[in-house]
Scaffold this motif. Structure first.
Motif, PDB file in Angstrom:
ATOM      1  N   ALA A  42     -11.806  13.577 -17.314  1.00 48.91           N
ATOM      2  CA  ALA A  42     -10.607  14.079 -17.989  1.00 48.91           C
ATOM      3  C   ALA A  42      -9.616  14.452 -17.048  1.00 48.91           C
ATOM      4  CB  ALA A  42     -10.881  15.282 -18.682  1.00 48.91           C
ATOM      5  N   VAL A  43     -10.132  14.931 -15.578  1.00 46.60           N
ATOM      6  CA  VAL A  43      -9.378  15.198 -14.464  1.00 46.60           C
ATOM      7  C   VAL A  43      -8.829  14.065 -13.817  1.00 46.60           C
ATOM      8  CG1 VAL A  43      -9.473  16.224 -12.044  1.00 46.60           C
ATOM      9  CG2 VAL A  43     -10.630  17.447 -14.130  1.00 46.60           C
ATOM     10  N   GLY A  44      -9.575  13.002 -13.908  1.00 48.51           N
ATOM     11  CA  GLY A  44      -9.079  11.728 -13.339  1.00 48.51           C
ATOM     12  C   GLY A  44      -7.948  11.170 -14.144  1.00 48.51           C
ATOM     13  N   ARG A  45      -8.177  10.938 -15.568  1.00 49.99           N
ATOM     14  CA  ARG A  45      -7.247  10.808 -16.429  1.00 49.99           C
ATOM     15  C   ARG A  45      -5.816  11.626 -16.259  1.00 49.99           C
ATOM     16  NH1 ARG A  45     -11.189  10.225 -20.129  1.00 49.99           N
ATOM     17  NH2 ARG A  45     -10.714  12.212 -21.182  1.00 49.99           N
ATOM     18  N   LYS A  46      -5.930  12.947 -15.962  1.00 45.33           N
ATOM     19  CA  LYS A  46      -4.699  13.815 -15.600  1.00 45.33           C
ATOM     20  C   LYS A  46      -4.038  13.238 -14.481  1.00 45.33           C
ATOM     21  CE  LYS A  46      -3.520  18.433 -14.722  1.00 45.33           C
ATOM     22  NZ  LYS A  46      -4.009  19.944 -14.753  1.00 45.33           N
ATOM     23  N   TYR A  47      -4.595  12.830 -13.424  1.00 47.02           N
ATOM     24  CA  TYR A  47      -3.953  12.745 -12.249  1.00 47.02           C
ATOM     25  C   TYR A  47      -4.020  10.995 -11.894  1.00 47.02           C
ATOM     26  CZ  TYR A  47      -4.765  17.270 -10.771  1.00 47.02           C
ATOM     27  OH  TYR A  47      -4.389  18.862 -10.889  1.00 47.02           O
ATOM     28  N   GLY A  48      -4.307  10.272 -13.063  1.00 44.58           N
ATOM     29  CA  GLY A  48      -4.092   8.793 -12.676  1.00 44.58           C
ATOM     30  C   GLY A  48      -4.903   8.123 -11.818  1.00 44.58           C
ATOM     31  N   VAL A  49      -6.267   8.487 -11.680  1.00 47.77           N
ATOM     32  CA  VAL A  49      -7.148   8.053 -10.954  1.00 47.77           C
ATOM     33  C   VAL A  49      -8.506   7.996 -11.581  1.00 47.77           C
ATOM     34  CG1 VAL A  49      -5.948   8.720  -8.905  1.00 47.77           C
ATOM     35  CG2 VAL A  49      -7.803  10.175  -9.911  1.00 47.77           C
ATOM     36  N   SER A  89       0.982  -1.020   0.025  1.00 46.71           N
ATOM     37  CA  SER A  89      -0.110  -0.148   0.074  1.00 46.71           C
ATOM     38  C   SER A  89       0.928   1.061  -0.122  1.00 46.71           C
ATOM     39  CB  SER A  89      -0.856  -0.117   1.059  1.00 46.71           C
ATOM     40  OG  SER A  89      -0.038  -0.213   2.422  1.00 46.71           O
ATOM     41  N   PHE A  90       1.950   1.138   0.581  1.00 43.60           N
ATOM     42  CA  PHE A  90       3.097   2.468   0.826  1.00 43.60           C
ATOM     43  C   PHE A  90       3.266   2.527  -0.655  1.00 43.60           C
ATOM     44  CE2 PHE A  90       7.382   3.880   0.507  1.00 43.60           C
ATOM     45  CZ  PHE A  90       7.175   5.343   1.170  1.00 43.60           C
ATOM     46  N   TRP A  91       3.697   1.724  -1.748  1.00 48.02           N
ATOM     47  CA  TRP A  91       4.236   2.058  -2.897  1.00 48.02           C
ATOM     48  C   TRP A  91       3.159   2.291  -3.921  1.00 48.02           C
ATOM     49  CZ3 TRP A  91       9.103   2.816  -3.092  1.00 48.02           C
ATOM     50  CH2 TRP A  91       9.876   1.941  -1.923  1.00 48.02           C
ATOM     51  N   LYS A  92       1.961   1.950  -3.402  1.00 43.16           N
ATOM     52  CA  LYS A  92       0.672   2.397  -4.370  1.00 43.16           C
ATOM     53  C   LYS A  92      -0.285   3.458  -3.556  1.00 43.16           C
ATOM     54  CE  LYS A  92      -0.097  -1.965  -6.548  1.00 43.16           C
ATOM     55  NZ  LYS A  92      -1.020  -3.039  -6.846  1.00 43.16           N
ATOM     56  N   ARG A  93       0.549   4.254  -2.707  1.00 43.97           N
ATOM     57  CA  ARG A  93      -0.144   5.382  -2.241  1.00 43.97           C
ATOM     58  C   ARG A  93      -0.768   6.420  -3.063  1.00 43.97           C
ATOM     59  NH1 ARG A  93       5.329   6.182  -2.428  1.00 43.97           N
ATOM     60  NH2 ARG A  93       5.976   8.115  -2.920  1.00 43.97           N
ATOM     61  N   LYS A  94      -1.721   7.011  -2.498  1.00 48.35           N
ATOM     62  CA  LYS A  94      -2.784   8.073  -3.440  1.00 48.35           C
ATOM     63  C   LYS A  94      -1.891   9.139  -3.888  1.00 48.35           C
ATOM     64  CE  LYS A  94      -6.784   7.097  -0.528  1.00 48.35           C
ATOM     65  NZ  LYS A  94      -7.953   7.673   0.318  1.00 48.35           N
ATOM     66  N   VAL A  95      -2.218   9.590  -5.033  1.00 51.62           N
ATOM     67  CA  VAL A  95      -1.585  10.830  -5.657  1.00 51.62           C
ATOM     68  C   VAL A  95      -2.009  11.952  -4.777  1.00 51.62           C
ATOM     69  CG1 VAL A  95      -1.668   9.761  -7.879  1.00 51.62           C
ATOM     70  CG2 VAL A  95      -3.347  11.244  -7.276  1.00 51.62           C
ATOM     71  N   ASP A 149     -12.910   8.806 -12.228  1.00 52.33           N
ATOM     72  CA  ASP A 149     -13.844   9.905 -12.095  1.00 52.33           C
ATOM     73  C   ASP A 149     -14.377   9.549 -10.631  1.00 52.33           C
ATOM     74  OD1 ASP A 149     -16.607   8.682 -13.890  1.00 52.33           O
ATOM     75  OD2 ASP A 149     -14.888   7.531 -13.004  1.00 52.33           O
ATOM     76  N   ASN A 150     -14.517   8.713 -10.349  1.00 48.19           N
ATOM     77  CA  ASN A 150     -15.111   8.482  -8.763  1.00 48.19           C
ATOM     78  C   ASN A 150     -14.136   9.020  -7.720  1.00 48.19           C
ATOM     79  OD1 ASN A 150     -17.658   7.396  -9.579  1.00 48.19           O
ATOM     80  ND2 ASN A 150     -16.881   5.410  -9.650  1.00 48.19           N
ATOM     81  N   ALA A 151     -12.927   8.794  -7.799  1.00 49.06           N
ATOM     82  CA  ALA A 151     -11.952   9.129  -6.933  1.00 49.06           C
ATOM     83  C   ALA A 151     -12.011  10.754  -6.951  1.00 49.06           C
ATOM     84  CB  ALA A 151     -10.497   8.944  -7.490  1.00 49.06           C
ATOM     85  N   VAL A 152     -12.013  11.398  -7.948  1.00 43.44           N
ATOM     86  CA  VAL A 152     -12.315  12.847  -8.106  1.00 43.44           C
ATOM     87  C   VAL A 152     -13.475  13.332  -7.516  1.00 43.44           C
ATOM     88  CG1 VAL A 152     -12.411  14.909  -9.750  1.00 43.44           C
ATOM     89  CG2 VAL A 152     -10.825  13.113 -10.265  1.00 43.44           C
ATOM     90  N   ARG A 153     -14.496  12.648  -7.571  1.00 41.36           N
ATOM     91  CA  ARG A 153     -15.684  13.261  -6.852  1.00 41.36           C
ATOM     92  C   ARG A 153     -15.649  12.850  -5.252  1.00 41.36           C
ATOM     93  NH1 ARG A 153     -18.090  10.462 -11.450  1.00 41.36           N
ATOM     94  NH2 ARG A 153     -19.414  11.902 -12.698  1.00 41.36           N
TER      95      ARG A 153
END
Length: 410
Positions: free
Chosen positions: A389-396, A364-370, A398-402
């Motif tokens: 599009a914002v999700g693709r920009k940050y590599g997450v 989980s450390f190496w896969k930590r959140k952006v 669209d639900n993570a952006v919400r």
């Protein structure tokens, strides 16, 4: 236009085309001769092509012809190999004409054989292609159904080359005659069939050289190559020469009971299949066969800095690429090339954190959140780009952006 009347033969025409003379007589009227000549000229200038008669052969006939050719022009070992495959093919297609064997039938057969292994299937395809190409060259058939069938991908493995100490241990476990045989393979880098067929005429104690003969050439030509005798090999062969039997020309031979002739026979070896398994077991080393010793000799010569062209001549290869397959050692050139990486900035020192056990953290450390952007930036990007599009920009997603939005708004 040559038309003339001949007494007793009527009207006659005669003309020449491409230095060939055409004539015909017995026409009652001149007009008839004239019309016949015009028709004949037309036929001569525009000949009707003869209909193509398709050529075809029984599959069994093609196989037998191919076997006769291989037996005449290639080695006995290669003939046995081809014969083994031909027996399989005959079971499949012995009642068919070659033209009835389709691309799909060949492909299905290759897929079936791939269950044994891709290497087996590829060898079947290679030999089948050679069979049909032979038929085309001999004008026995017109098409090759193996065309456009590609070889299957295989997983290539590094060939096992026994260490020098293991080879010496295995040789020491053998009886004196077999020890001579194995040392000859190692000290000449010869193929087994070359050593088996070695005669005293091929051994020159004056020049201290051995002539090895091979049929691994195009069209099955038997060609010689000379290999110098090292002192150890000279002693072995000189000792055998002192104890030889005058009536036997071979350096290595054995006596066996022939079931066909019902008598004892003295002849050279064909293939000593079981002996290496027994010797490796006695020496308690990993199993290897004769050809691995040929690879070992080539690798030792390479380690000693012998030019690859010289090794190629010793091994009897026509293609340099074949010789390179035999060289398994990592030489000084490769080591020097890799050591130059030390000169690259950042490669010369080891990062202390790489040696610290504490860096071996959970997944989980190496896969930590952006790292999230600020609320103002996030709102602006969502309005302009949208959640996906914002999700693709940050590599997450669209639900993570919400969820970020909800986190900021409480």
């Amino acid at each position: 236009m040559s038309l003339y009347f001949v007494e007793g033969k009527g009207w006659r025409y005669e003309f020449e085309h491409k230095k060939v003379r055409y004539t015909k007589a017995w026409f009652k009227k001149k007009s008839e001769a004239k019309a016949a000549e015009a028709e004949r000229r037309k036929e001569v200038k525009n000949p009707t092509p003869e209909p193509m008669i398709p050529i075809d052969t029984d599959f069994l006939t093609l196989v037998n012809r191919r076997l006769d050719y291989v037996k005449t022009y290639n080695s006995e070992g290669h003939f046995k190999d081809v014969l083994y495959h031909c027996r399989r093919w005959v079971k499949e297609w012995q009642d068919l004409k070659c033209s009835e064997i389709t691309h799909t039938m060949i492909e299905d057969y290759i897929i079936k054989r791939s269950k044994a292994s891709p290497i087996v299937a590829n060898k079947e395809l290679q030999y089948l292609r050679a069979l049909f190409n032979y038929g085309i060259k001999r004008k026995m058939i017109e098409n090759n159904p193996t065309d456009q069938i590609g070889f299957l991908p295989v997983e290539k493995r590094k060939k096992y080359i026994p260490p020098k100490d293991d080879v010496v241990r295995v040789i020491s476990m053998a009886d004196p005659d077999t020890q001579h045989y194995l040392w000859t393979i190692v000290l000449t880098a010869g193929r087994v069939n070359e050593v088996n067929s070695l005669t005293w005429d091929d051994v020159s104690f004056t020049d201290r050289s051995i002539t090895l003969w091979t049929r691994k050439r195009k069209n099955g030509n038997k060609e010689p190559r000379e290999v110098p005798m090292v002192p150890k090999l000279y002693e072995i062969l000189h000792h055998r020469f002192q104890q030889r039997k005058d009536e036997l020309p071979w350096v290595f031979w054995h006596e066996y009971w022939c079931r066909n002739t019902r008598q004892w026979v003295r002849a050279p070896y064909k293939d000593r299949k079981k002996i290496m398994g027994t010797l490796c077991e006695r020496a308690n080393v990993r199993y290897f066969r004769y050809h691995a010793m040929r690879h070992l000799t080539a690798s030792i010569l390479d380690e000693m800095g012998i030019p690859i062209g010289t090794i190629q001549r010793i091994l009897g290869h026509q293609n340099r690429k074949t010789t390179e397959i035999y060289l398994h050692s990592i030489g000084d050139a490769e080591r020097k090339a890799m050591n130059k990486l030390q000169q690259v900035d950042g490669f010369s020192r080891i990062d202390a954190t790489l040696l610290d056990k504490s860096v071996n953290m959970s997944r989980s450390f190496w896969k930590r959140k952006v790292k999230r952007p600020s609320l103002e930036i996030l709102m602006s990007e969502i309005n302009n780009l949208g959640f996906s599009a914002v999700g693709r920009k940050y590599g997450v997603s669209d639900n993570a952006v919400r969820k970020w939005m909800k986190g900021y708004k409480g």
